[in-house]
Design a protein around this motif. Structure first.
Motif, mmCIF file in Angstrom:
data_model
loop_
_atom_site.group_PDB
_atom_site.id
_atom_site.type_symbol
_atom_site.label_atom_id
_atom_site.label_comp_id
_atom_site.label_asym_id
_atom_site.label_seq_id
_atom_site.Cartn_x
_atom_site.Cartn_y
_atom_site.Cartn_z
ATOM 1 N N GLN A 18 1.224 6.684 -6.931
ATOM 2 C CA GLN A 18 0.014 7.356 -7.383
ATOM 3 C C GLN A 18 -0.176 8.749 -6.799
ATOM 4 O O GLN A 18 -0.764 9.610 -7.448
ATOM 5 C CB GLN A 18 -1.205 6.493 -7.036
ATOM 6 N N GLU A 19 0.295 8.982 -5.581
ATOM 7 C CA GLU A 19 0.027 10.249 -4.906
ATOM 8 C C GLU A 19 1.267 11.131 -4.801
ATOM 9 O O GLU A 19 1.304 12.228 -5.345
ATOM 10 C CB GLU A 19 -0.555 9.979 -3.512
ATOM 11 N N SER A 20 2.288 10.654 -4.111
ATOM 12 C CA SER A 20 3.483 11.486 -3.944
ATOM 13 C C SER A 20 4.348 11.518 -5.194
ATOM 14 O O SER A 20 5.199 12.397 -5.336
ATOM 15 C CB SER A 20 4.320 10.963 -2.768
ATOM 16 N N LEU A 21 4.147 10.553 -6.110
ATOM 17 C CA LEU A 21 4.907 10.450 -7.366
ATOM 18 C C LEU A 21 6.401 10.307 -7.136
ATOM 19 O O LEU A 21 7.208 10.661 -7.999
ATOM 20 C CB LEU A 21 4.629 11.672 -8.261
ATOM 21 N N ASN A 22 6.774 9.786 -5.994
ATOM 22 C CA ASN A 22 8.180 9.507 -5.704
ATOM 23 C C ASN A 22 8.477 8.096 -6.203
ATOM 24 O O ASN A 22 8.571 7.141 -5.431
ATOM 25 C CB ASN A 22 8.452 9.631 -4.202
ATOM 26 N N TRP A 23 8.658 7.986 -7.508
ATOM 27 C CA TRP A 23 8.835 6.674 -8.116
ATOM 28 C C TRP A 23 10.149 6.033 -7.703
ATOM 29 O O TRP A 23 10.251 4.808 -7.644
ATOM 30 C CB TRP A 23 8.755 6.787 -9.639
ATOM 31 N N GLY A 24 11.166 6.833 -7.429
ATOM 32 C CA GLY A 24 12.432 6.268 -6.989
ATOM 33 C C GLY A 24 12.310 5.550 -5.661
ATOM 34 O O GLY A 24 12.817 4.434 -5.494
ATOM 35 N N LEU A 25 11.614 6.168 -4.707
ATOM 36 C CA LEU A 25 11.409 5.526 -3.406
ATOM 37 C C LEU A 25 10.508 4.315 -3.547
ATOM 38 O O LEU A 25 10.736 3.281 -2.899
ATOM 39 C CB LEU A 25 10.817 6.540 -2.417
ATOM 40 N N ALA A 26 9.473 4.416 -4.376
ATOM 41 C CA ALA A 26 8.602 3.263 -4.606
ATOM 42 C C ALA A 26 9.388 2.107 -5.214
ATOM 43 O O ALA A 26 9.208 0.945 -4.832
ATOM 44 C CB ALA A 26 7.445 3.656 -5.515
ATOM 45 N N ALA A 27 10.291 2.426 -6.158
ATOM 46 C CA ALA A 27 11.118 1.374 -6.766
ATOM 47 C C ALA A 27 12.068 0.764 -5.745
ATOM 48 O O ALA A 27 12.309 -0.446 -5.754
ATOM 49 C CB ALA A 27 11.908 1.955 -7.943
ATOM 50 N N ALA A 28 12.612 1.589 -4.849
ATOM 51 C CA ALA A 28 13.506 1.061 -3.816
ATOM 52 C C ALA A 28 12.751 0.139 -2.868
ATOM 53 O O ALA A 28 13.249 -0.941 -2.505
ATOM 54 C CB ALA A 28 14.143 2.213 -3.047
ATOM 55 N N LEU A 29 11.559 0.537 -2.460
ATOM 56 C CA LEU A 29 10.754 -0.317 -1.589
ATOM 57 C C LEU A 29 10.386 -1.625 -2.287
ATOM 58 O O LEU A 29 10.430 -2.707 -1.684
ATOM 59 C CB LEU A 29 9.491 0.419 -1.149
ATOM 60 N N GLY A 30 10.004 -1.522 -3.573
ATOM 61 C CA GLY A 30 9.673 -2.727 -4.321
ATOM 62 C C GLY A 30 10.863 -3.648 -4.499
ATOM 63 O O GLY A 30 10.736 -4.875 -4.406
ATOM 64 N N ASN A 62 0.830 -1.208 0.000
ATOM 65 C CA ASN A 62 0.000 0.000 0.000
ATOM 66 C C ASN A 62 0.866 1.261 0.000
ATOM 67 O O ASN A 62 0.519 2.263 -0.636
ATOM 68 C CB ASN A 62 -0.923 -0.001 1.217
ATOM 69 N N GLU A 63 1.990 1.222 0.698
ATOM 70 C CA GLU A 63 2.886 2.370 0.714
ATOM 71 C C GLU A 63 3.571 2.547 -0.636
ATOM 72 O O GLU A 63 3.770 3.673 -1.106
ATOM 73 C CB GLU A 63 3.930 2.194 1.820
ATOM 74 N N ILE A 64 3.913 1.456 -1.285
ATOM 75 C CA ILE A 64 4.497 1.532 -2.626
ATOM 76 C C ILE A 64 3.492 2.158 -3.592
ATOM 77 O O ILE A 64 3.839 3.032 -4.399
ATOM 78 C CB ILE A 64 4.921 0.131 -3.105
ATOM 79 N N ALA A 65 2.242 1.724 -3.516
ATOM 80 C CA ALA A 65 1.203 2.287 -4.386
ATOM 81 C C ALA A 65 0.988 3.764 -4.098
ATOM 82 O O ALA A 65 0.757 4.559 -5.028
ATOM 83 C CB ALA A 65 -0.101 1.512 -4.206
ATOM 84 N N ARG A 66 1.072 4.164 -2.832
ATOM 85 C CA ARG A 66 0.883 5.582 -2.499
ATOM 86 C C ARG A 66 1.967 6.446 -3.129
ATOM 87 O O ARG A 66 1.688 7.528 -3.673
ATOM 88 C CB ARG A 66 0.896 5.769 -0.983
#
Length: 427
Positions: free
Chosen positions: A389-401, A382-386
């Protein structure tokens, strides 16, 4: 090839009718067979490469990719090479920053292509950076030497040495900042990685919660699925097939519909609480809170993932001859002992397969925790999706993933070392 087609050469080697040594002819035929087999599976390999391997590689690269500062501030980074990193940089750095922000032509296009991404990137590291860069870039054409005074008047952040240290640190093509943030760490004034304040630490606890929830859901599906699979395995095939339809029934319903149904059942004014109140087990003012918390996530996901445990168990139990238990009992073993020492060990391949399936699926589950989990039932997905979709911090989302992927692979490696993947049996 008929034996009459083979002859012997002067060296005593067997050759074919066309004069080729038999060994070379067999090797050529084997290579041809392998090439044909590869050609048959090539479309599948290509599909996997395009839809699975390439997106994962892109995600892992995005977690360290850092082009924004280099592309937008090349002169500034060059000028910062002589800065000691303590006080504010000198006039030369501010002049270089002004030159980087001023485009020769079409300043609006440059702001969209370079300055905009730069502002967003630096805002991930220090708050108010986006406003400082956006506001300054609109007025920078009116700045005159000495530029330092104009920048300090434009926004207070240009007088903060931390901003300049961030620009210098992030002026590299690759960065570890996203992983630092994903581990609830940050850089201090000396450039060292330190722990964030306790009220800002969220990701490590989310990873821990995701792991515990996944293990708990796997255990619950096993406790519920093992008796079901065992009962199905000892029933006549006709009744077992009917019960199998009931097990597979959730697969025939949309995941969103199933999750919504649990919302109707679990909410405080829902069916379950109403029944408990009507039969007198609960008072109307003490209704159970089963929704928007960890309890709701566990209940809904256990129901949804239960078939993934039952199917491998049933496929293994169906192949265990009933005569084994009868033989153990005839030799004096109690029913419980016969079940524990004879029957249960033979079901371990199904338990391992079902456990791996349920655990891996639950680790990355998104829809159900998002709808019924609330704050305490949220998972790392859910945090990766946030962030996507919302904060648009794709780098952090990619790191979490990426960290989630590596964690799952590490757990699977540990399982393989301790148990062995060859013991899995999916059907």
């Amino acid at each position: 090839m008929a034996s009459t087609d083979l002859t012997m050469d002067s060296a005593g080697r067997m050759i074919t009718a066309d004069g080729i040594p038999l060994k070379r002819s067999l090797e050529r035929a084997e290579r041809k067979r392998k090439v044909m087999a590869l050609a048959l599976v090539a479309p599948l390999l290509l599909f996997l490469a395009v839809t699975f391997i390439y997106p994962i590689a892109q995600m892992m690269f995005r977690s360290v990719d850092n082009p924004q500062v280099i592309e937008a501030l090349p002169r500034t980074l060059e000028a910062l090479e002589t800065w000691d990193g303590n006080d504010l940089p000198g006039e030369a750095v501010y002049a270089a920053l002004a030159a980087d922000m001023i485009a020769d032509d079409q300043i609006e296009d440059r702001r969209d292509q370079k300055i905009g991404p730069l502002a967003v990137r630096l805002n991930y590291e220090i708050s108010a950076a986006r406003g400082a860069i956006s506001r300054t870039s609109r007025d920078v054409e009116d700045f005159e030497a000495p530029f330092k005074e104009d920048f300090l008047e434009a926004h207070r952040l240009w007088g903060n040495p931390e901003l300049w240290r961030i620009i210098e640190r992030e002026g590299r093509p690759l960065t570890a900042s996203y992983y630092v943030s994903a581990l609830d760490r940050q850089y201090n004034a000396e450039g060292e990685i330190v722990q964030r304040d306790e009220n800002r630490q969220i990701y490590v606890s989310l990873f821990g919660r995701t792991l515990m929830l996944s293990l708990g859901i796997t255990a619950l599906t096993f406790l519920l699925g093992f008796p079901i699979a065992y009962y199905m395995s000892i029933m006549p095939m006709r009744r077992a097939n009917l019960l199998m339809i009931c097990v597979l029934l959730p697969f025939w319903t949309s995941l969103l519909v199933r999750t919504t149904s649990w919302i109707v059942l679990l909410q405080q004014q829902g069916v379950i609480n109403d029944i408990l109140v009507n039969i007198g087990l609960l008072s109307d003012g003490n209704r159970l809170e089963l929704m928007y918390n960890m309890t709701g996530t566990i209940i809904a996901m256990t129901h949804i993932l239960l078939p993934f445990m039952v199917l491998p168990l049933y496929s293994v139990m169906r192949t265990i001859p009933p005569s084994y238990l009868r033989a153990a009992k005839s030799l004096g073993a109690r029913p419980s002992t016969a079940f524990r020492r004879v029957y249960f060990p033979q079901t371990l391949p199904g338990i391992g397969a079902g456990g791996v399936l349920v655990f891996i699926i639950s680790v990355g589950y998104y829809i159900t925790p998002a709808l019924v989990g609330g704050q305490s039932g949220r998972m790392i997905s859910n945090e990766i999706a946030r962030h996507m979709q919302e904060s648009l911090n794709w780098g952090l989302a990619a790191a979490l993933g990426t960290m989630l992927l590596i964690g799952v692979l590490a757990l699977y490696w540990l399982y393989n070392r301790l148990v062995g993947s060859d013991s899995l049996k999916f059907g």
